[in-house]
Design a protein around this motif. Structure first.
Motif, PDB file in Angstrom:
ATOM      1  N   SER A   1       1.281  -5.771 -11.033  1.00  0.00           N
ATOM      2  CA  SER A   1       1.144  -5.113 -10.106  1.00  0.00           C
ATOM      3  C   SER A   1       2.312  -5.523  -8.997  1.00  0.00           C
ATOM      4  N   ASP A   2       2.824  -4.019  -8.299  1.00  0.00           N
ATOM      5  CA  ASP A   2       4.478  -4.420  -7.099  1.00  0.00           C
ATOM      6  C   ASP A   2       3.097  -3.862  -6.025  1.00  0.00           C
ATOM      7  N   THR A   3       1.783  -4.051  -6.274  1.00  0.00           N
ATOM      8  CA  THR A   3       1.240  -3.350  -4.761  1.00  0.00           C
ATOM      9  C   THR A   3       0.860  -4.677  -3.700  1.00  0.00           C
TER      10      THR A   3
ATOM     11  N   GLY B   1      -3.321  -3.842  -3.014  1.00  0.00           N
ATOM     12  CA  GLY B   1      -3.443  -3.120  -4.326  1.00  0.00           C
ATOM     13  C   GLY B   1      -4.991  -3.477  -5.406  1.00  0.00           C
TER      14      GLY B   1
ATOM     15  N   ASN C   1      -8.158   5.643   0.035  1.00  0.00           N
ATOM     16  CA  ASN C   1      -7.632   5.941  -0.620  1.00  0.00           C
ATOM     17  C   ASN C   1      -6.970   6.266   0.954  1.00  0.00           C
TER      18      ASN C   1
ATOM     19  N   THR D   1      -3.586   3.415   1.101  1.00  0.00           N
ATOM     20  CA  THR D   1      -2.755   4.366  -0.036  1.00  0.00           C
ATOM     21  C   THR D   1      -1.555   4.219   1.110  1.00  0.00           C
TER      22      THR D   1
ATOM     23  N   TYR E   1       0.467   0.513   1.437  1.00  0.00           N
ATOM     24  CA  TYR E   1       0.435   0.056   0.135  1.00  0.00           C
ATOM     25  C   TYR E   1       1.662   0.990  -0.549  1.00  0.00           C
ATOM     26  N   MET E   2       1.446   2.545  -0.458  1.00  0.00           N
ATOM     27  CA  MET E   2       1.773   3.449  -0.510  1.00  0.00           C
ATOM     28  C   MET E   2       3.332   3.651  -0.321  1.00  0.00           C
TER      29      MET E   2
END
Length: 230
Positions: free
Chosen positions: A81-83, A87, A134, A138, A141-142
């Protein structure tokens, strides 16, 4: 004559065999994340790890689902994972809201109807919770603007999570019974004794469940293919 079903030692203990099986299922859930991630729409991907974790909860209770969800989320965080922690938290909440609730209801009502009800309620609750999370998380982290995430809630996040929950439920119903029978023969799960009439009735019910589950899975696959092409 009324069907009778007797379950011996209804609450499976976390004995050595059970812990080994839980460990193997946790490894399988992680493998499902790494090997079977299917892009559906935008950055959202489907992987069948929740099926494995839900089956673990059906077999060993909702606490097993919590433990497996936590372990898989943490391993995923430090490997693929990259979150980061956010995440991992989202993954844990999403899986627990579905798998743990379904396992909790099935623990109370250990019947076909109980399993279906648990999976259905778990799907609805998961969809609602993930819509809220979300919207809240969201953008963090996005890196998406909150307005953009809000605009995606109904056309993207809602149908994706609903599709995910329905597909997970159908696959769970398709493979749980055969797998649990194998576990019972290995004396990992409690044995079930029933009358011949009860056995025949259960066979007919499960044949119907298998047909419906297979149809739902085929429908969900078709929806994913069409969604990806669109």
């Amino acid at each position: 004559m009324q069907n009778t079903v007797t379950v011996k030692n209804e609450r499976p203990r976390f004995n050595t065999k059970a812990l080994v099986v839980m460990g193997l299922m946790t490894a399988m859930a992680y493998a499902a994340v790494t090997l079977f991630r299917i892009p559906v729409v935008s950055f959202l991907k489907y992987e069948p790890k929740d099926v494995i974790i839900t089956i673990g909860g059906f077999m060993f209770g909702p606490l097993a689902s919590v433990i497996m969800s936590l372990v898989v989320s943490l391993i995923e965080m430090v490997t693929i994972s990259d979150t980061g922690p956010i995440g991992a938290l989202m993954n844990f909440i999403g899986t627990c809201s579905f798998a743990c609730l379904a396992a909790l209801i099935y623990k109370r009502f250990r019947t076909i109807k109980g399993a279906v009800a648990g999976l259905a309620i778990g799907t609805v609750v998961m969809v609602i919770i993930m819509l809220a999370w979300n919207y809240l998380i969201t953008p963090i982290y996005m890196g998406y603007p909150r307005e953009a995430v809000a605009a995606m809630l109904v056309p993207v996040f809602l149908p994706f999570n609903l599709l995910k929950g329905v597909l997970n439920s159908a696959v769970t119903m398709l493979i749980y019974k055969p797998l649990s029978n194998v576990m019972r023969k290995a004396h990992i799960l409690p044995e079930i004794s029933q009358t011949s009439e009860g056995s025949s009735g259960h066979a007919k019910k499960y044949a119907f469940v298998y047909i419906i589950a297979a149809f739902v899975i085929a429908t969900c696959i078709a929806v994913i293919v069409i969604w990806r092409q669109g």
